[in-house]
Design an enzyme around this catalytic site. Sequence first.
Site, PDB file in Angstrom:
ATOM      1  N   ARG A  77      14.315  -2.655 -11.789  1.00 46.04           N
ATOM      2  CA  ARG A  77      13.533  -2.155 -10.662  1.00 46.04           C
ATOM      3  C   ARG A  77      13.995  -2.889  -9.403  1.00 46.04           C
ATOM      4  NH1 ARG A  77       8.108  -4.156  -8.578  1.00 46.04           N
ATOM      5  NH2 ARG A  77       7.725  -2.631  -6.943  1.00 46.04           N
ATOM      6  N   HIS A 121       9.363  -1.754  -0.182  1.00 44.38           N
ATOM      7  CA  HIS A 121       8.877  -3.077  -0.597  1.00 44.38           C
ATOM      8  C   HIS A 121       8.892  -3.958   0.661  1.00 44.38           C
ATOM      9  CE1 HIS A 121       8.510  -5.895  -4.290  1.00 44.38           C
ATOM     10  NE2 HIS A 121       8.236  -6.643  -3.221  1.00 44.38           N
ATOM     11  N   GLU A 166       2.771  -2.477  -3.841  1.00 46.00           N
ATOM     12  CA  GLU A 166       1.614  -3.289  -3.441  1.00 46.00           C
ATOM     13  C   GLU A 166       1.129  -2.988  -2.016  1.00 46.00           C
ATOM     14  OE1 GLU A 166       2.658  -7.388  -4.081  1.00 46.00           O
ATOM     15  OE2 GLU A 166       2.853  -7.142  -6.234  1.00 46.00           O
ATOM     16  N   ASN A 291       1.424  -4.455 -11.206  1.00 42.16           N
ATOM     17  CA  ASN A 291       1.896  -5.816 -10.952  1.00 42.16           C
ATOM     18  C   ASN A 291       0.759  -6.761 -11.274  1.00 42.16           C
ATOM     19  OD1 ASN A 291       4.208  -4.627 -10.032  1.00 42.16           O
ATOM     20  ND2 ASN A 291       4.080  -5.431  -7.945  1.00 42.16           N
ATOM     21  N   TYR A 293      -0.338 -10.880 -12.001  1.00 47.19           N
ATOM     22  CA  TYR A 293      -0.028 -12.316 -12.031  1.00 47.19           C
ATOM     23  C   TYR A 293      -1.218 -13.167 -12.448  1.00 47.19           C
ATOM     24  CZ  TYR A 293       4.311 -11.102  -9.721  1.00 47.19           C
ATOM     25  OH  TYR A 293       5.538 -10.552  -9.446  1.00 47.19           O
ATOM     26  N   GLU A 345       5.772  -5.684 -12.460  1.00 51.96           N
ATOM     27  CA  GLU A 345       6.004  -7.096 -12.137  1.00 51.96           C
ATOM     28  C   GLU A 345       5.066  -7.959 -12.957  1.00 51.96           C
ATOM     29  OE1 GLU A 345       5.790  -8.409  -8.022  1.00 51.96           O
ATOM     30  OE2 GLU A 345       6.830  -6.600  -7.348  1.00 51.96           O
TER      31      GLU A 345
HETATM   32  O1  IFM Z   1       7.637 -11.900  -4.716  1.00 48.86           O
HETATM   33  C1  IFM Z   1       6.500 -11.096  -4.784  1.00 48.86           C
HETATM   34  C2  IFM Z   1       6.885  -9.635  -4.760  1.00 48.86           C
HETATM   35  O2  IFM Z   1       7.628  -9.309  -3.637  1.00 48.86           O
HETATM   36  C3  IFM Z   1       5.663  -8.767  -4.780  1.00 48.86           C
HETATM   37  N1  IFM Z   1       4.766  -9.143  -5.843  1.00 48.86           N
HETATM   38  C4  IFM Z   1       4.465 -10.534  -6.032  1.00 48.86           C
HETATM   39  C5  IFM Z   1       5.722 -11.357  -6.053  1.00 48.86           C
HETATM   40  C6  IFM Z   1       5.386 -12.843  -6.232  1.00 48.86           C
HETATM   41  O3  IFM Z   1       4.587 -13.276  -5.181  1.00 48.86           O
END
Ligand code: IFM
Length: 438
Positions: A77, A121, A166, A291, A293, A345
């Site tokens: 990606r 992006h 995002e 995405n 985290y 992500e």
């Molecule tokens: O690096 C970023 C990415 O550009 C978008 N999502 C989160 C990642 C980590 O912060």
Amino acid sequence: MTQLTFPENFLWGTATSSYQIEGAAREDGRGPSIWDDFCRLKDAIQDGSDGSVACDHYHRYREDVALMKALGLKAYRFSIAWPRVLPAGRGAVNPKGIGFYDRLVDELLAAGIRPFVTLYHWDLPSALNAQGGWTNRDSAGWFADYATVVVRALGDRVKDWITLNEPWCSAYLGYEFGMHAPGYQDQALASKAMHHLLLAHGTALQAIRAAGDANTRVGITLNFEPNLPASESEDDRRAAAEAFDLLYEGFAEPILTGAYNERILARMVGVEIRPGDMAIIAGRNDFMGVNYYSAKLISARRGAVYDDDPEFTRMGWAVRPAGLYAILMQLHRATRGRLPLYITENGASFADQVTDGRVHDERRVAYLRAHFTQAHRAIQDGVDLRGYFVWSLIDNFEWSFGYQQFFGVVRVEYATQARIIKDSGYYLRDVATANAVL
Ligand code: IFM
């Protein structure tokens, strides 16, 4: 021990974005973007750096594709820099700009790697920002026109398209919190940007399908940070279920239901929602990119809880793998299992050390293993999850943190641009090869 095997054809890959890796910011006719401008503002970037050289991927893309191949990855990606293709944002196409992505796509396909292309992006052409950027309602049309140019050029070989990455970050970090380009701090601007980004997504869905062929698939990538109950008590579970979640309610919900809920409408300032907008926003997606985290812990008594975690990454984000399962299940329920999902992500920044030419990043390996396990669990529970893109292929420019965060499964020595595969890269290779959590 039972092996956690993924479905046949599950796609393992990595993700990157243009401004974070490409460099070559002033080469071959690329126009300026809001990130070039933002990086010049005093104190905007923690280490005073910018993406003008970054990982020099623009010149080293063959080496980077070879790395992915060596890691046994089957999908990649990446994003297209809008100002490389249309230096002024609209109008004249830069053949050298599109030529770069043309070569990259060919290189990927020759290596047996399926491209997933994100159209936006975060690197908006500066010329469009001068006309209000995402706060201008015309931005939806600008974006759809740009998408058409790219899909016409690459759509014979690229079948998987992601409109926006995002949009919460673009709208809120960019226009309300001032932490991302263009760096404004104004709630009304953020509300407008949010609505126009969603409108841009819906408008581009139609444009991409019109420019592509019958095999074209298109979706959006959203970032999520779900609310998890701080304990299994009924009170905490209710509190988590009822707590506000701007990321989900402001972005996933209008896309999936065609409406902003009361809590979102109450936060919107000065936005004109025209008849027909919500139907465009809720256009048909072929998939959704997730995405993930971290997650928020919610307690009925204490509200959001920040101090109960065993581990934080270098970004200060709590390691909460259960949140990945939670958001996949939430989306599965909301779409009655009808919308395929990709994790577009997931990954972690930790301070890495090079020892005898190797990077033994066991914390990143443990992070990935824990999250792969939760993805597998969601699939077992019925989620139509098709692939997993680790963020990121290589260490790169982490926006306002500059080069002080390290998300790659491959390290970049910025002084020489040498790449070193970390242990997490070898781990990902073994997982991808076995198609199972190891
Ligand atoms: O690096 C970023 C990415 O550009 C978008 N999502 C989160 C990642 C980590 O912060």
